[in-house]
Design a protein around this motif. Structure first.
Motif, PDB file in Angstrom:
ATOM      1  N   ASN A   1       0.611  -1.704   0.167  1.00  0.00           N
ATOM      2  CA  ASN A   1       0.286   0.023   0.074  1.00  0.00           C
ATOM      3  C   ASN A   1       1.067   1.256  -0.066  1.00  0.00           C
ATOM      4  O   ASN A   1       0.442   1.784  -0.337  1.00  0.00           O
TER       5      ASN A   1
ATOM      6  N   LEU B   1       3.787   4.229  -7.434  1.00  0.00           N
ATOM      7  CA  LEU B   1       2.962   3.835  -8.062  1.00  0.00           C
ATOM      8  C   LEU B   1       1.488   4.844  -8.068  1.00  0.00           C
ATOM      9  O   LEU B   1       1.154   4.540  -9.134  1.00  0.00           O
ATOM     10  N   LYS B   2       1.809   6.101  -7.610  1.00  0.00           N
ATOM     11  CA  LYS B   2       0.234   6.918  -7.644  1.00  0.00           C
ATOM     12  C   LYS B   2       1.206   8.274  -7.714  1.00  0.00           C
ATOM     13  O   LYS B   2       0.073   9.330  -8.443  1.00  0.00           O
ATOM     14  N   TRP B   3       2.415   8.442  -7.940  1.00  0.00           N
ATOM     15  CA  TRP B   3       2.684   9.822  -9.567  1.00  0.00           C
ATOM     16  C   TRP B   3       2.765   9.236 -11.022  1.00  0.00           C
ATOM     17  O   TRP B   3       2.977   8.586 -11.037  1.00  0.00           O
ATOM     18  N   LYS B   4       2.213  10.558 -10.975  1.00  0.00           N
ATOM     19  CA  LYS B   4       1.585  10.459 -12.925  1.00  0.00           C
ATOM     20  C   LYS B   4       3.036  10.058 -13.376  1.00  0.00           C
ATOM     21  O   LYS B   4       2.554   9.706 -14.910  1.00  0.00           O
TER      22      LYS B   4
END
Length: 354
Positions: free
Chosen positions: A324, A329-332
């Motif tokens: 999590n 992983l959440k960076w564009k």
């Protein structure tokens, strides 16, 4: 029965212990099925030549100053072979050697004739192999009888010479005919050697350019033929030494030098054979080296590819974990940056391996 005057360097005729001689007077010869025996007869001197062909029969009548050459195709007609004993008083042991094939080359000297065994080799184009045939030669003062296993031989040049009145063969005695027969057989050995040499040369070029699985089969086949060839002609080296030691009245002094040249030709043939054998052994080593180098090149390519993919697999494995708390992983820009990093690493490694 003749008492043989054999040289101590030559082995006696072969006979199994306890086995009766087929051509003994008190032994009934077995009845066997056989292909009709063809006999080819030349009766000649410097002035005339008569030639004819018979089946299951041969003609001989002693005539002064006339030579008989009787060429018999097939030795399984035992009754015909037995007539040699009746007409020419040939020793039964000699007749045994004639019909028992696969004898070693040899020369046996008797009181009034000489018996010679040689191997005639020829190329069987149908199976691309060397075939051998036992040739027996009975040589007397005014006759020469050659016996072959089957029809077909290498004696056509001799037949042509006999039809020329001015030829040396027509104006010499029986010993020169024997020399011509032996010389023709030995000369054909060089034809086979040349054929094998051409095969080895073509094979060498193929190994250099593009060796494949058929190449090793061809190498082994030629090696087998060379071994077979060597086994057939090597005994002649000792057999023809007879001409250095004999004082037989059947051999004229002026003809003896020709027989000595045959002995030299046998040595040359064996030397050439050994050279081809060495070339083939070197070629076999070159083939293994070539295959090994080819395999090393393949392994080098596969190792390079595997090495390049190791860091790429590492990056993909890191970011393939389902934790999590992985900010990338959440960076564009995370995905394009990962691809860019993989491309840069791959490029660097490719440049390194070059």
């Amino acid at each position: 029965m003749h008492k043989s005057k054999k040289n101590k360097n030559f082995s006696p005729p072969f006979k199994q212990v306890g086995q009766p001689l087929i051509f003994d007077e008190n032994v009934t010869r077995p009845t066997v099925q056989y292909t009709p025996t063809k006999t080819e007869t030349f009766i000649y001197n410097s002035e005339k030549l008569d030639s004819f062909v018979q089946v299951d029969e041969f003609t001989y009548s002693a005539q002064p100053q006339v030579i008989h050459w009787i060429n018999i195709f097939g030795v399984d007609n035992l009754n015909l072979i037995a007539r040699l004993k009746d007409i020419l008083n040939i020793d039964p042991l000699t007749l045994e050697d004639i019909v028992h094939l696969n004898q070693r080359p040899k020369i046996d000297e008797f009181s009034d004739y000489i018996y010679i065994i040689v191997k005639m080799l020829y190329l069987d184009s149908a199976v691309n192999e060397i075939k051998t045939e036992q040739i027996s030669i009975l040589w007397g003062k005014n006759f020469v009888i050659s016996l072959q296993q089957r029809e077909g031989d290498v004696f056509d040049p001799i037949r042509k010479q006999l039809r020329i009145p001015q030829s040396t063969l027509r104006n010499r005695s029986a010993d020169f005919l024997v020399y011509s027969l032996l010389d023709t057989i030995i000369d054909y050995y060089f034809v086979i050697l040349e054929n094998l040499s051409d095969k080895i040369e073509d094979l060498d070029e193929k190994i250099t350019l593009n060796p494949d699985q058929k190449t090793i089969s061809t190498i082994l086949n030629i090696k087998k033929q060379l071994i077979y060839f060597r086994k057939s002609i090597t005994p002649l080296r000792e057999t023809f030494r007879y001409f250095q030691q004999t004082d037989s009245p059947l051999i004229n002094k002026e003809t003896l030098k020709f027989f000595m040249s045959i002995h030299d030709h046998v040595f040359i043939a064996i030397d050439n054979l050994e050279t081809l054998k060495d070339l083939l052994s070197g070629m076999y080593d070159n083939y293994l080296t070539s295959i090994s180098n080819k395999m090393n090149e393949i392994m080098k390519v596969l190792t390079t590819i595997a090495t390049i993919f190791i860091p790429l697999t590492f990056i993909a494995g890191i970011y393939g974990m389902n934790f999590n708390h992985m900010p990338e992983l959440k960076w564009k820009f995370g995905y394009p940056l990962s691809l860019f990093s993989m491309a840069v690493i791959s490029g660097i490694m490719i440049l390194f391996f070059k």
